[in-house]
Write a protein that holds these residues in place. Sequence first.
Motif, PDB file in Angstrom:
ATOM      1  N   LYS A   4       0.763  -1.130  -0.138  1.00 33.97           N
ATOM      2  CA  LYS A   4       0.435  -0.109  -0.180  1.00 33.97           C
ATOM      3  C   LYS A   4       0.873   0.897  -0.210  1.00 33.97           C
ATOM      4  O   LYS A   4       2.118   1.190   0.433  1.00 33.97           O
ATOM      5  CB  LYS A   4      -1.187   0.123   0.836  1.00 33.97           C
ATOM      6  CG  LYS A   4      -1.579  -0.676   1.497  1.00 33.97           C
ATOM      7  CD  LYS A   4      -2.846  -1.070   2.382  1.00 33.97           C
ATOM      8  CE  LYS A   4      -3.699  -1.547   2.529  1.00 33.97           C
ATOM      9  NZ  LYS A   4      -4.678  -1.766   3.822  1.00 33.97           N
ATOM     10  N   ASP A   5       0.389   1.816  -0.771  1.00 33.10           N
ATOM     11  CA  ASP A   5       0.762   3.766  -0.457  1.00 33.10           C
ATOM     12  C   ASP A   5       1.062   4.320   0.614  1.00 33.10           C
ATOM     13  O   ASP A   5       0.698   4.312   1.687  1.00 33.10           O
ATOM     14  CB  ASP A   5       0.406   4.346  -1.677  1.00 33.10           C
ATOM     15  CG  ASP A   5       0.335   3.544  -3.365  1.00 33.10           C
ATOM     16  OD1 ASP A   5       1.290   3.046  -3.299  1.00 33.10           O
ATOM     17  OD2 ASP A   5      -0.198   4.177  -3.896  1.00 33.10           O
ATOM     18  N   LEU A   6       2.111   4.664   1.115  1.00 30.17           N
ATOM     19  CA  LEU A   6       2.657   5.219   2.068  1.00 30.17           C
ATOM     20  C   LEU A   6       3.288   6.896   2.211  1.00 30.17           C
ATOM     21  O   LEU A   6       5.006   6.803   1.487  1.00 30.17           O
ATOM     22  CB  LEU A   6       2.660   4.164   3.683  1.00 30.17           C
ATOM     23  CG  LEU A   6       3.198   5.487   5.039  1.00 30.17           C
ATOM     24  CD1 LEU A   6       1.630   5.413   5.172  1.00 30.17           C
ATOM     25  CD2 LEU A   6       3.868   4.748   5.760  1.00 30.17           C
ATOM     26  N   ASP A   7       2.831   8.120   2.141  1.00 30.95           N
ATOM     27  CA  ASP A   7       3.355   8.647   2.502  1.00 30.95           C
ATOM     28  C   ASP A   7       3.721   9.737   3.213  1.00 30.95           C
ATOM     29  O   ASP A   7       3.318   9.640   4.360  1.00 30.95           O
ATOM     30  CB  ASP A   7       2.559  10.287   1.961  1.00 30.95           C
ATOM     31  CG  ASP A   7       3.131  11.463   1.496  1.00 30.95           C
ATOM     32  OD1 ASP A   7       4.746  11.468   2.254  1.00 30.95           O
ATOM     33  OD2 ASP A   7       2.434  12.321   1.245  1.00 30.95           O
ATOM     34  N   CYS A   8       5.439   9.028   3.855  1.00 32.97           N
ATOM     35  CA  CYS A   8       6.222   9.563   4.740  1.00 32.97           C
ATOM     36  C   CYS A   8       5.588  10.865   5.994  1.00 32.97           C
ATOM     37  O   CYS A   8       5.824  11.037   6.274  1.00 32.97           O
ATOM     38  CB  CYS A   8       7.464   9.087   4.814  1.00 32.97           C
ATOM     39  SG  CYS A   8       7.464   7.463   4.892  1.00 32.97           S
ATOM     40  N   GLY A   9       5.496  11.659   4.145  1.00 37.57           N
ATOM     41  CA  GLY A   9       5.855  13.320   4.986  1.00 37.57           C
ATOM     42  C   GLY A   9       4.428  13.727   5.056  1.00 37.57           C
ATOM     43  O   GLY A   9       4.351  14.166   6.543  1.00 37.57           O
ATOM     44  N   ASN A  10       3.532  12.983   5.594  1.00 34.23           N
ATOM     45  CA  ASN A  10       2.186  12.989   5.353  1.00 34.23           C
ATOM     46  C   ASN A  10       1.753  12.359   6.579  1.00 34.23           C
ATOM     47  O   ASN A  10       1.474  12.966   8.270  1.00 34.23           O
ATOM     48  CB  ASN A  10       1.035  12.424   5.320  1.00 34.23           C
ATOM     49  CG  ASN A  10      -0.485  12.317   5.451  1.00 34.23           C
ATOM     50  OD1 ASN A  10      -1.057  13.811   5.982  1.00 34.23           O
ATOM     51  ND2 ASN A  10      -0.831  11.611   5.661  1.00 34.23           N
ATOM     52  N   LEU A  11       2.551  11.079   7.054  1.00 31.00           N
ATOM     53  CA  LEU A  11       2.707  10.284   8.400  1.00 31.00           C
ATOM     54  C   LEU A  11       3.459  11.175   9.418  1.00 31.00           C
ATOM     55  O   LEU A  11       3.101  11.571  11.031  1.00 31.00           O
ATOM     56  CB  LEU A  11       3.923   8.934   8.676  1.00 31.00           C
ATOM     57  CG  LEU A  11       3.608   8.343   9.690  1.00 31.00           C
ATOM     58  CD1 LEU A  11       3.000   7.976  10.177  1.00 31.00           C
ATOM     59  CD2 LEU A  11       4.845   7.048   9.453  1.00 31.00           C
TER      60      LEU A  11
END
Length: 214
Positions: A91-98
Motif C-alpha cells: 500500500k502507498d504510504l506518504d512519509c511526509g504526511n505521516l
Amino acid sequence: MLSKYFLEPCLEFLKTHKFRTIALQFPDDKLEDASEISETIENISKAQVYVLADTSYGNCCVDEVAASHVDADLIIHFGYSCLSKPAKSKKDLDCGNLKECVSALGGDKNYLIIFDPCFAYVQDSIMETFQDKSNIRVSRIPFYLDPEITVNPDGRVYKPIENDYSILYVGSKDLHQLSIMSIHCHSQFYILEGKQFVEQSIYNNSMLRKRFHL
C-alpha cells in the motif's frame, strides 16, 4: 495423504503451470508429512521444492519472507489460513504526511510507531523520517531470524521503552490491528485515519472487551 491435504486440485494446477522453485509451508504440527508431500509435488512439477520451517509469522500467515530466501515463484500453504494480506500486497504510504500527523499530536510524549506488514517495504524510510526525534521509536519487522536480536511479543524489533508511551498504528482496522492493540493494552492507542491519528479504546471494541472480561 492426497485427500487429507486436498492435493489433487493442487497437482492438477501444477501440471498446467511451469514453476522453477516451489516453497511448501506447513503448520508446525504437520511437518512430519512434509517429506512425502514434497516428493509427490517434485515428481509432478519437476521443480525444485523446499519446505519452509521456523516461519517468520504465525502458521496461519503466508511466509513470503522465508520463501524469498530460496527465490520461490510459488508458495503452497497448507493448514488453517487467517487470509491476511502478504507484505507484497503493498500500500502507498506518504512519509511526509505521516510526519505531519505525528507532529499534529503535539507535546513531547513518547511514541512507538507500529505499521502493518503491507508497509514493510518502506520501513527504512519511516525510520529515516523520525531518526532525529528522541521521543519517537519506530518498530521494525524482521525479515530473518537472528539469535542476537530480540523480537518483541508483537513480532517487531525496537529498543525497550522505559517510560510511558503511546502506540501510533499505521494500517487498517482489522484483526491484525486488534492483536497489536491487545498486546499494548496498557498504552494509549492511535490509528492513522487519512490525515490524522484517531485514538482507539478497548472499551469500544466488543472482541477486546470480551478478551479482557470488561
